[in-house]
Design a protein around this motif. Sequence first.
Motif, short mmCIF file in Angstrom:
data_model
loop_
_atom_site.label_atom_id
_atom_site.label_comp_id
_atom_site.label_asym_id
_atom_site.label_seq_id
_atom_site.Cartn_x
_atom_site.Cartn_y
_atom_site.Cartn_z
N VAL A 99 -16.96 26.96 35.53
CA VAL A 99 -16.12 26.35 34.73
C VAL A 99 -16.12 26.68 33.33
O VAL A 99 -16.20 25.91 32.37
CB VAL A 99 -16.40 24.72 34.98
N VAL A 100 -16.02 27.97 32.87
CA VAL A 100 -16.16 28.30 31.57
C VAL A 100 -14.92 29.42 31.41
O VAL A 100 -14.19 29.67 32.41
CB VAL A 100 -17.45 29.04 31.22
N SER A 101 -14.77 30.11 30.31
CA SER A 101 -13.80 31.00 30.11
C SER A 101 -14.43 32.60 30.31
O SER A 101 -15.59 32.61 30.61
CB SER A 101 -13.30 31.02 28.57
N LEU A 102 -13.46 33.30 30.42
CA LEU A 102 -14.10 34.78 30.56
C LEU A 102 -14.83 35.24 29.48
O LEU A 102 -15.79 35.91 29.58
CB LEU A 102 -12.76 35.76 30.75
N SER A 103 -14.48 34.83 28.26
CA SER A 103 -15.54 34.94 27.01
C SER A 103 -16.83 34.55 27.02
O SER A 103 -17.89 35.22 26.79
CB SER A 103 -14.62 34.58 25.66
N VAL A 104 -16.89 33.51 27.63
CA VAL A 104 -18.29 33.03 27.94
C VAL A 104 -18.92 33.73 28.79
O VAL A 104 -20.33 34.12 29.06
CB VAL A 104 -18.28 31.48 28.28
N VAL A 105 -18.31 34.07 30.01
CA VAL A 105 -18.86 35.06 31.10
C VAL A 105 -19.67 36.38 30.32
O VAL A 105 -20.56 36.91 30.87
CB VAL A 105 -18.00 35.21 31.96
N ARG A 122 -24.07 39.64 28.52
CA ARG A 122 -24.88 40.37 27.24
C ARG A 122 -26.49 39.69 27.27
O ARG A 122 -27.25 40.46 26.93
CB ARG A 122 -24.08 40.52 26.15
N VAL A 123 -26.39 38.33 27.45
CA VAL A 123 -27.78 37.91 27.21
C VAL A 123 -28.64 38.24 28.21
O VAL A 123 -29.68 38.64 28.27
CB VAL A 123 -27.63 36.31 26.89
N LEU A 124 -28.03 38.23 29.57
CA LEU A 124 -28.90 38.59 30.84
C LEU A 124 -29.54 40.23 30.71
O LEU A 124 -30.42 40.57 31.02
CB LEU A 124 -28.19 38.45 31.92
N LYS A 125 -28.34 40.91 30.00
CA LYS A 125 -28.83 42.16 30.00
C LYS A 125 -29.98 42.37 28.68
O LYS A 125 -31.01 43.13 28.89
CB LYS A 125 -27.56 42.94 29.36
#
Length: 436
Positions: free
Chosen positions: A151-157, A162-165
């Motif tokens: 339930v978020v936008s593509l920008s948040v995904v 990037r944080v997971l990377k």
Amino acid sequence: MEGTSDANACAESATTQPVSPTNIRSTVNGGTHIPQSAEVDTWEASVHAATQAINNLHEYNRDTGQRGRSFTLPITPGCEATIPVWSGRSEWLRQLRHHITHTPTGQAALTTHSIGIERLMAVATAHARFADSTTGRGVTASRNLIAHHAVVSLSVVNRARRVLKTLQMGVEVERGRTLRTREYMAAELHHGGQQHQAASVWALSSPKHIVDATPPPPQRPPRSRRTRAARRLARHRTRPQQSTTAASTAHPQATGADTLSPGTYVPSHTLSLRSTHQRAHARPTTSIPQPRPLHLQRAAATLIARSPVLARGHIGNICDTIQAAGIDTTRWTGDDIAQTLDRDTTQRGWTWPTADRISSPVALLRWRLTHIDWTGPSPSQHRTAANARRRREQHARRTAIHHRNAMQATPEQRESALAQIRRTLRHTTHRRVDLR
């Protein structure tokens, strides 16, 4: 008639065609062409090649592990060998939350990529939903599907990935791209539709430094396991006995003695159905909710006093919001939080909205707190350090003054020194007179 036939009554116009073994006409349908051996061989070779190509595509789909309703990109052999597997779905999420809330690296990653804790956890949960339960690999869901479940936008995904990377807890094994010709045909053979592009393939990982930095989960106290017979005996020991007399019972041995005594008779009417049929497990006990820390409640109350618009919500929601943002209220007071929010607003060139335009004060506070780094020292700590430094300077100055005053001569010492100087001068004068 001689020279005529049933098929042609005019003998002059009837012509006879020679029959060639390589050009046979059908006697039933005069215009139908019957394929010959060379054409049959070519057709059979084409069918065999097409069948072989389809079988190769089926084998290609099996080798690449195609599943679901879409075609996924094949993984390059050996590229996943260096990626550690995860510790499980719930444990991986617990490691991620601890790392982004309690370590400077995780908090810096949130600040760098401008994403909040709850949104990152929502995207991470969506990724974990599609990962293999044993290894954490095989996340082939598209960004649109991840955004739908989180339930978020593509920008948040994109920012969450990037944080997971950055934390090495998510690795993009294959970048999404347009399918090649063979992959396009394999995709159509796999799900029966046309697919021109495929999503990225991700693997969720639990690196060693993440596992070592995450504290173990709290262990539940072991529950004592007693057999059914032991529970029944313990219950009978604590069960009050009925006082009976020898005249009122048919069994003179039935007295108020302990039921475990060898010579004691237990009447059948004293054994209730509840005592003879017990559950195999004890009833689950509801845990008593623990109160929030006092310093957290004080910080929330002070923040509400500084921002009256927050008084619309319950103070417990404010406490949960402060705690979810990773703010250590043993170092950050409510005044510190309010002062930092005002300074951040000024630095960004923003202005606080009026109270009538804020529909959800708690949500606004949560969004503002997640965009500020709370790992450094608080303003009160800066003031305490400055006061301590100023006190040290004052103490050093007083010590220097005291040392200077201690080095000054007393009136007696000055008088003695002057007398010594006079004696020296008189002695020098007498010597000059004697020389003359």
